[in-house]
Design a protein around this motif. Sequence first.
Motif, PDB file in Angstrom:
ATOM      1  N   PRO A  50       0.707  -1.119  -0.115  1.00 45.84           N
ATOM      2  CA  PRO A  50       0.177   0.119   0.111  1.00 45.84           C
ATOM      3  C   PRO A  50       0.749   1.481   0.088  1.00 45.84           C
ATOM      4  CG  PRO A  50      -0.770  -1.587   1.507  1.00 45.84           C
ATOM      5  CD  PRO A  50       0.435  -2.154   1.066  1.00 45.84           C
ATOM      6  N   SER A  51       1.923   1.187   0.716  1.00 45.16           N
ATOM      7  CA  SER A  51       2.855   2.365   0.900  1.00 45.16           C
ATOM      8  C   SER A  51       3.913   2.595  -0.445  1.00 45.16           C
ATOM      9  CB  SER A  51       3.559   2.431   1.968  1.00 45.16           C
ATOM     10  OG  SER A  51       4.692   1.236   1.862  1.00 45.16           O
ATOM     11  N   GLY A  52       4.038   1.559  -1.264  1.00 40.35           N
ATOM     12  CA  GLY A  52       4.693   1.597  -2.505  1.00 40.35           C
ATOM     13  C   GLY A  52       6.164   1.344  -1.963  1.00 40.35           C
ATOM     14  N   ARG A  53       6.159   0.868  -0.889  1.00 41.60           N
ATOM     15  CA  ARG A  53       7.594   0.047  -0.407  1.00 41.60           C
ATOM     16  C   ARG A  53       8.158  -1.304  -1.068  1.00 41.60           C
ATOM     17  NH1 ARG A  53       7.581  -0.661   5.372  1.00 41.60           N
ATOM     18  NH2 ARG A  53       5.439  -0.351   5.247  1.00 41.60           N
ATOM     19  N   ALA A  54       9.412  -1.298  -0.953  1.00 35.35           N
ATOM     20  CA  ALA A  54       9.992  -2.615  -1.331  1.00 35.35           C
ATOM     21  C   ALA A  54       9.735  -3.471  -0.120  1.00 35.35           C
ATOM     22  CB  ALA A  54      11.369  -2.507  -1.699  1.00 35.35           C
ATOM     23  N   ALA A  55       9.778  -4.790  -0.217  1.00 30.39           N
ATOM     24  CA  ALA A  55       9.418  -6.012   0.784  1.00 30.39           C
ATOM     25  C   ALA A  55      10.300  -5.782   1.832  1.00 30.39           C
ATOM     26  CB  ALA A  55       9.357  -7.276  -0.029  1.00 30.39           C
ATOM     27  N   ASP A  56      11.596  -5.323   1.598  1.00 27.95           N
ATOM     28  CA  ASP A  56      12.589  -5.197   2.459  1.00 27.95           C
ATOM     29  C   ASP A  56      12.905  -3.619   2.998  1.00 27.95           C
ATOM     30  OD1 ASP A  56      13.742  -4.123   0.224  1.00 27.95           O
ATOM     31  OD2 ASP A  56      15.708  -5.482   0.605  1.00 27.95           O
ATOM     32  N   ALA A  57      12.026  -2.726   2.899  1.00 24.94           N
ATOM     33  CA  ALA A  57      12.078  -1.366   3.134  1.00 24.94           C
ATOM     34  C   ALA A  57      11.149  -1.186   4.456  1.00 24.94           C
ATOM     35  CB  ALA A  57      11.694  -0.427   2.166  1.00 24.94           C
ATOM     36  N   ILE A  58      11.824  -0.585   5.336  1.00 23.56           N
ATOM     37  CA  ILE A  58      11.257   0.111   6.484  1.00 23.56           C
ATOM     38  C   ILE A  58      10.591   1.531   6.286  1.00 23.56           C
ATOM     39  CG2 ILE A  58      12.592  -0.722   8.143  1.00 23.56           C
ATOM     40  CD1 ILE A  58      13.875   1.624   9.075  1.00 23.56           C
ATOM     41  N   ARG A  59       9.544   1.967   6.870  1.00 22.46           N
ATOM     42  CA  ARG A  59       8.946   3.247   6.782  1.00 22.46           C
ATOM     43  C   ARG A  59       9.693   4.383   7.089  1.00 22.46           C
ATOM     44  NH1 ARG A  59       3.804   2.086  10.607  1.00 22.46           N
ATOM     45  NH2 ARG A  59       5.441   1.087  11.643  1.00 22.46           N
ATOM     46  N   PRO A  60       9.654   5.417   6.687  1.00 18.17           N
ATOM     47  CA  PRO A  60      10.465   6.575   7.105  1.00 18.17           C
ATOM     48  C   PRO A  60      10.471   6.914   8.507  1.00 18.17           C
ATOM     49  CG  PRO A  60       8.956   7.171   5.173  1.00 18.17           C
ATOM     50  CD  PRO A  60       8.525   6.035   5.476  1.00 18.17           C
ATOM     51  N   VAL A  61      11.626   6.989   9.084  1.00 18.01           N
ATOM     52  CA  VAL A  61      11.876   7.109  10.436  1.00 18.01           C
ATOM     53  C   VAL A  61      12.371   8.276  10.983  1.00 18.01           C
ATOM     54  CG1 VAL A  61      12.719   5.808  12.438  1.00 18.01           C
ATOM     55  CG2 VAL A  61      12.042   4.554  10.633  1.00 18.01           C
ATOM     56  N   SER A  62      12.069   8.799  12.079  1.00 17.64           N
ATOM     57  CA  SER A  62      12.754  10.096  12.579  1.00 17.64           C
ATOM     58  C   SER A  62      12.632   9.875  14.094  1.00 17.64           C
ATOM     59  CB  SER A  62      12.183  11.325  12.408  1.00 17.64           C
ATOM     60  OG  SER A  62      10.753  11.366  12.768  1.00 17.64           O
ATOM     61  N   ILE A  63      13.711  10.356  14.768  1.00 17.58           N
ATOM     62  CA  ILE A  63      13.883  10.220  16.231  1.00 17.58           C
ATOM     63  C   ILE A  63      14.377  11.595  16.720  1.00 17.58           C
ATOM     64  CG2 ILE A  63      14.954   9.292  18.226  1.00 17.58           C
ATOM     65  CD1 ILE A  63      15.715   6.796  16.421  1.00 17.58           C
ATOM     66  N   GLU A  64      13.395  12.363  17.262  1.00 18.86           N
ATOM     67  CA  GLU A  64      13.564  13.724  17.691  1.00 18.86           C
ATOM     68  C   GLU A  64      13.697  13.875  19.232  1.00 18.86           C
ATOM     69  OE1 GLU A  64      11.145  18.052  17.949  1.00 18.86           O
ATOM     70  OE2 GLU A  64      10.236  16.291  16.642  1.00 18.86           O
ATOM     71  N   PRO A  65      15.158  13.976  19.559  1.00 20.46           N
ATOM     72  CA  PRO A  65      15.288  14.060  21.139  1.00 20.46           C
ATOM     73  C   PRO A  65      14.849  15.298  21.804  1.00 20.46           C
ATOM     74  CG  PRO A  65      17.128  13.710  19.734  1.00 20.46           C
ATOM     75  CD  PRO A  65      16.318  14.046  18.824  1.00 20.46           C
ATOM     76  N   GLY A  66      14.550  15.192  23.089  1.00 23.56           N
ATOM     77  CA  GLY A  66      14.265  16.378  23.893  1.00 23.56           C
ATOM     78  C   GLY A  66      12.801  16.992  23.804  1.00 23.56           C
ATOM     79  N   PHE A  67      11.962  15.924  23.330  1.00 26.01           N
ATOM     80  CA  PHE A  67      10.647  16.525  23.027  1.00 26.01           C
ATOM     81  C   PHE A  67       9.778  16.934  24.512  1.00 26.01           C
ATOM     82  CE2 PHE A  67       6.133  16.120  21.560  1.00 26.01           C
ATOM     83  CZ  PHE A  67       6.177  16.871  20.375  1.00 26.01           C
ATOM     84  N   ALA A  68      10.171  16.028  25.196  1.00 24.46           N
ATOM     85  CA  ALA A  68       9.456  16.336  26.689  1.00 24.46           C
ATOM     86  C   ALA A  68      10.376  17.192  27.598  1.00 24.46           C
ATOM     87  CB  ALA A  68       9.185  15.098  27.372  1.00 24.46           C
ATOM     88  N   HIS A  69      10.188  18.372  27.578  1.00 27.26           N
ATOM     89  CA  HIS A  69      11.271  19.485  28.371  1.00 27.26           C
ATOM     90  C   HIS A  69      11.758  18.978  29.602  1.00 27.26           C
ATOM     91  CE1 HIS A  69       9.518  22.552  25.250  1.00 27.26           C
ATOM     92  NE2 HIS A  69      10.199  21.572  24.521  1.00 27.26           N
ATOM     93  N   HIS A  70      10.784  18.496  30.552  1.00 24.21           N
ATOM     94  CA  HIS A  70      11.076  18.176  31.829  1.00 24.21           C
ATOM     95  C   HIS A  70      11.871  16.946  32.074  1.00 24.21           C
ATOM     96  CE1 HIS A  70       8.923  21.977  32.456  1.00 24.21           C
ATOM     97  NE2 HIS A  70       7.897  21.419  32.088  1.00 24.21           N
ATOM     98  N   ALA A  71      11.527  15.935  31.414  1.00 27.55           N
ATOM     99  CA  ALA A  71      12.116  14.622  31.540  1.00 27.55           C
ATOM    100  C   ALA A  71      13.487  14.696  31.356  1.00 27.55           C
ATOM    101  CB  ALA A  71      11.495  13.588  30.550  1.00 27.55           C
ATOM    102  N   GLU A  72      14.237  13.496  32.118  1.00 28.06           N
ATOM    103  CA  GLU A  72      15.744  13.450  32.050  1.00 28.06           C
ATOM    104  C   GLU A  72      16.112  12.969  30.643  1.00 28.06           C
ATOM    105  OE1 GLU A  72      14.972  13.581  36.433  1.00 28.06           O
ATOM    106  OE2 GLU A  72      14.055  12.603  34.668  1.00 28.06           O
ATOM    107  N   GLY A  73      15.394  12.492  29.798  1.00 31.99           N
ATOM    108  CA  GLY A  73      15.534  12.066  28.814  1.00 31.99           C
ATOM    109  C   GLY A  73      14.223  11.731  27.724  1.00 31.99           C
ATOM    110  N   SER A  74      14.093  12.095  26.556  1.00 29.70           N
ATOM    111  CA  SER A  74      12.986  11.924  26.006  1.00 29.70           C
ATOM    112  C   SER A  74      13.116  12.051  24.590  1.00 29.70           C
ATOM    113  CB  SER A  74      11.776  13.027  26.281  1.00 29.70           C
ATOM    114  OG  SER A  74      12.156  14.366  25.977  1.00 29.70           O
TER     115      SER A  74
END
Length: 246
Positions: free
Chosen positions: A3-27
Amino acid sequence: MRPSGRAADAIRPVSIEPGFAHHAEGSVLIRMGGTEVLCAASVESRVPPFLRGQGLGWVTAEYGMLPRATHKRGEREAARGKQSGRSQEIQRLIGRSLRAVVDRKAMGEMSITVDCDVLNADGGTRCAAITGAWVALSLALHTLVGKRVLAAVPLTGQVAAVSCGLGEAGALLDLDYAEDSAAHADANFVLTEAGGIVEIQATAEQAPFDEPQFLELMRLARLGTATLFEMQRAAVADATGRSSIE
């Protein structure tokens, strides 16, 4: 064609945004396709009663979905007065996955809880939660090193997770909701960057699958998590200026 047009061995677009929760020691806010999960790590200077006096730290997790994370509004678990069995099972999985790569003796008697809240769900929420939770945990541990609470980051490795499944076209990597709901079999693989297996959850939804099919799913999982490990390291390095394990 997926449905997404991806190849069988392809993962979806991924992003990891640090610091999203401002008060947590890590997020982080992790996005895998249409799935978005906020992972926030909180530190406490105590451990559960069953660990007191043993000199060991504790890492655990909580998991939940916002009411409109899915196509129809779900009832808040707090309104029902208890968690669903699914939420309990997933948060235990996340906790086990994180503890597999932590030196709890080096932590000392402290607890870290990683809250994983699904903002939008499009398949693979537990896998995204595990992958993002490791980064949030790593950032929290770097924070403790920066405050001289810990001498070094007590991580022994990386852990990430990805889903795979069998469809009409064969084995597929990183299923979205449309693929997961129609899969003949689906599996969640929790792996370490050193090649270790933390947990595999695999189920035949229709006819049983065979060992060669399972090995193909495993191959795809290792391919997908290799990409996720790189993205985890990059997210930690960008946030701290240091490598993810030191």
